[in-house]
Design a protein around this motif. Structure first.
Motif, PDB file in Angstrom:
ATOM      1  N   SER A 220       0.835  -1.203   0.000  1.00 21.76           N
ATOM      2  CA  SER A 220       0.000   0.000   0.000  1.00 21.76           C
ATOM      3  C   SER A 220       0.870   1.254   0.000  1.00 21.76           C
ATOM      4  O   SER A 220       2.048   1.215   0.362  1.00 21.76           O
ATOM      5  N   HIS A 221       0.256   2.374  -0.402  1.00 23.01           N
ATOM      6  CA  HIS A 221       0.940   3.668  -0.414  1.00 23.01           C
ATOM      7  C   HIS A 221       0.062   4.688   0.310  1.00 23.01           C
ATOM      8  O   HIS A 221      -1.129   4.829  -0.019  1.00 23.01           O
ATOM      9  N   ILE A 222       0.642   5.388   1.270  1.00 24.01           N
ATOM     10  CA  ILE A 222      -0.037   6.499   1.940  1.00 24.01           C
ATOM     11  C   ILE A 222       0.858   7.716   1.768  1.00 24.01           C
ATOM     12  O   ILE A 222       1.953   7.784   2.331  1.00 24.01           O
ATOM     13  N   VAL A 223       0.401   8.668   0.959  1.00 25.25           N
ATOM     14  CA  VAL A 223       1.233   9.797   0.542  1.00 25.25           C
ATOM     15  C   VAL A 223       0.543  11.085   0.987  1.00 25.25           C
ATOM     16  O   VAL A 223      -0.518  11.442   0.469  1.00 25.25           O
ATOM     17  N   ALA A 224       1.146  11.776   1.958  1.00 26.22           N
ATOM     18  CA  ALA A 224       0.516  12.949   2.567  1.00 26.22           C
ATOM     19  C   ALA A 224       1.316  14.213   2.258  1.00 26.22           C
ATOM     20  O   ALA A 224       2.555  14.187   2.244  1.00 26.22           O
ATOM     21  N   HIS A 225       0.579  15.308   2.035  1.00 29.35           N
ATOM     22  CA  HIS A 225       1.201  16.612   1.820  1.00 29.35           C
ATOM     23  C   HIS A 225       0.582  17.684   2.711  1.00 29.35           C
ATOM     24  O   HIS A 225       1.245  18.636   3.089  1.00 29.35           O
ATOM     25  N   GLN A 226      -0.699  17.541   3.034  1.00 27.34           N
ATOM     26  CA  GLN A 226      -1.376  18.531   3.870  1.00 27.34           C
ATOM     27  C   GLN A 226      -1.943  17.893   5.133  1.00 27.34           C
ATOM     28  O   GLN A 226      -1.600  18.282   6.246  1.00 27.34           O
ATOM     29  N   SER A 227      -2.815  16.881   4.976  1.00 30.70           N
ATOM     30  CA  SER A 227      -3.405  16.242   6.159  1.00 30.70           C
ATOM     31  C   SER A 227      -4.107  14.952   5.769  1.00 30.70           C
ATOM     32  O   SER A 227      -5.031  14.969   4.964  1.00 30.70           O
ATOM     33  N   ILE A 228      -3.663  13.837   6.371  1.00 27.38           N
ATOM     34  CA  ILE A 228      -4.360  12.559   6.273  1.00 27.38           C
ATOM     35  C   ILE A 228      -4.551  12.022   7.679  1.00 27.38           C
ATOM     36  O   ILE A 228      -3.587  11.867   8.430  1.00 27.38           O
ATOM     37  N   ASP A 229      -5.808  11.755   8.041  1.00 20.30           N
ATOM     38  CA  ASP A 229      -6.153  11.170   9.338  1.00 20.30           C
ATOM     39  C   ASP A 229      -6.770   9.802   9.117  1.00 20.30           C
ATOM     40  O   ASP A 229      -7.785   9.682   8.425  1.00 20.30           O
ATOM     41  N   ILE A 230      -6.174   8.780   9.701  1.00 23.59           N
ATOM     42  CA  ILE A 230      -6.706   7.415   9.653  1.00 23.59           C
ATOM     43  C   ILE A 230      -7.041   7.019  11.084  1.00 23.59           C
ATOM     44  O   ILE A 230      -6.165   7.014  11.950  1.00 23.59           O
TER      45      ILE A 230
END
Length: 227
Positions: free
Chosen positions: A99-109
């Protein structure tokens, strides 16, 4: 010869298992210290994918991240991204391999989020506002992503910028998701749509079923008239 091959195979598998164990990233490993926060019991399997921007990544307790998973903040290593965390993965999550999780501003899991393998989550996308400039050279656009606690993302699902998933949602394998979906939604398709919801009265049902049931009940009540 078969005995020799069998012995060599067993030795190789044991050696590889030892390498995987030693190479996993945990709170106690040197690589674990680079993260803004990495909770007790976290394990990022070896071999990892591309991992950078750890200073802006938080991972909650007992989360397991599969092998070859890429988790990153920013476009490339070494970019200054400000004082706050950007990528936050809750506790007791499981992120499937590749999997790929690519953040630049905001990712909430949220907590207890599980994914199948090869899921892609990003808060940034290319734009095509200028029809003459190559799309890859136009400045991308960010929009925060939020995935509610207890949700499940199927194999190959793509979560695009601006997506807000409520609690206990299901995303079908291969779905391409953008938009806002309430708690207890089942979303599927390309582009993804809400195909089921949940209410205590009807259980899991197709969209609009609750409204239809309410309308029927109101009509029947009207036909009954005053007692």
């Amino acid at each position: 010869m078969s005995l020799v091959r069998r012995a060599m195979g067993a030795l190789i598998h044991r050696a590889y298992a030892a390498i995987r164990h030693a190479g996993a990233i945990s709170p106690d490993s040197t690589a674990g210290y680079r993260f803004r926060r990495i909770g007790e019991g976290v394990s990022i399997a070896f071999p990892p994918g591309a991992i950078f921007g750890e200073r802006w990544i938080e991972i909650g307790e007992h989360t397991l991240i599969g092998e070859r998973v890429s988790i990153s903040c920013g476009m490339w290593p070494g970019v200054e991204l400000g004082p706050d965390s950007i990528l936050r993965i809750g506790g007791s999550c499981s992120i499937g391999r590749g999997s790929h999780i690519v953040a630049h501003q905001s990712i909430d899991i949220g907590d207890h989020v599980f994914t199948g393998p090869y899921v892609y989550i990003t808060d940034q996308n290319h734009v095509y506002d200028d029809p003459e400039t190559p799309i890859g050279r136009q400045w991308p656009r960010n929009s925060p992503v939020s995935i509610g606690a207890g949700s499940w993302l199927g194999t190959g699902a793509i979560i695009l910028p601006g997506t807000v998933l409520g609690r206990q949602c299901v995303v079908a394998g291969g779905a391409v998701v953008r938009g806002e979906f309430p708690d207890h939604s089942v979303v599927a398709g390309v582009p993804a749509k809400r195909v089921r919801g949940y209410t205590p009265e009807l259980g899991w049902h197709a969209p609009g079923a609750a409204e239809a049931a309410a309308a029927i009940a109101l009509a029947l009540d009207g036909q009954a008239g005053p007692s």
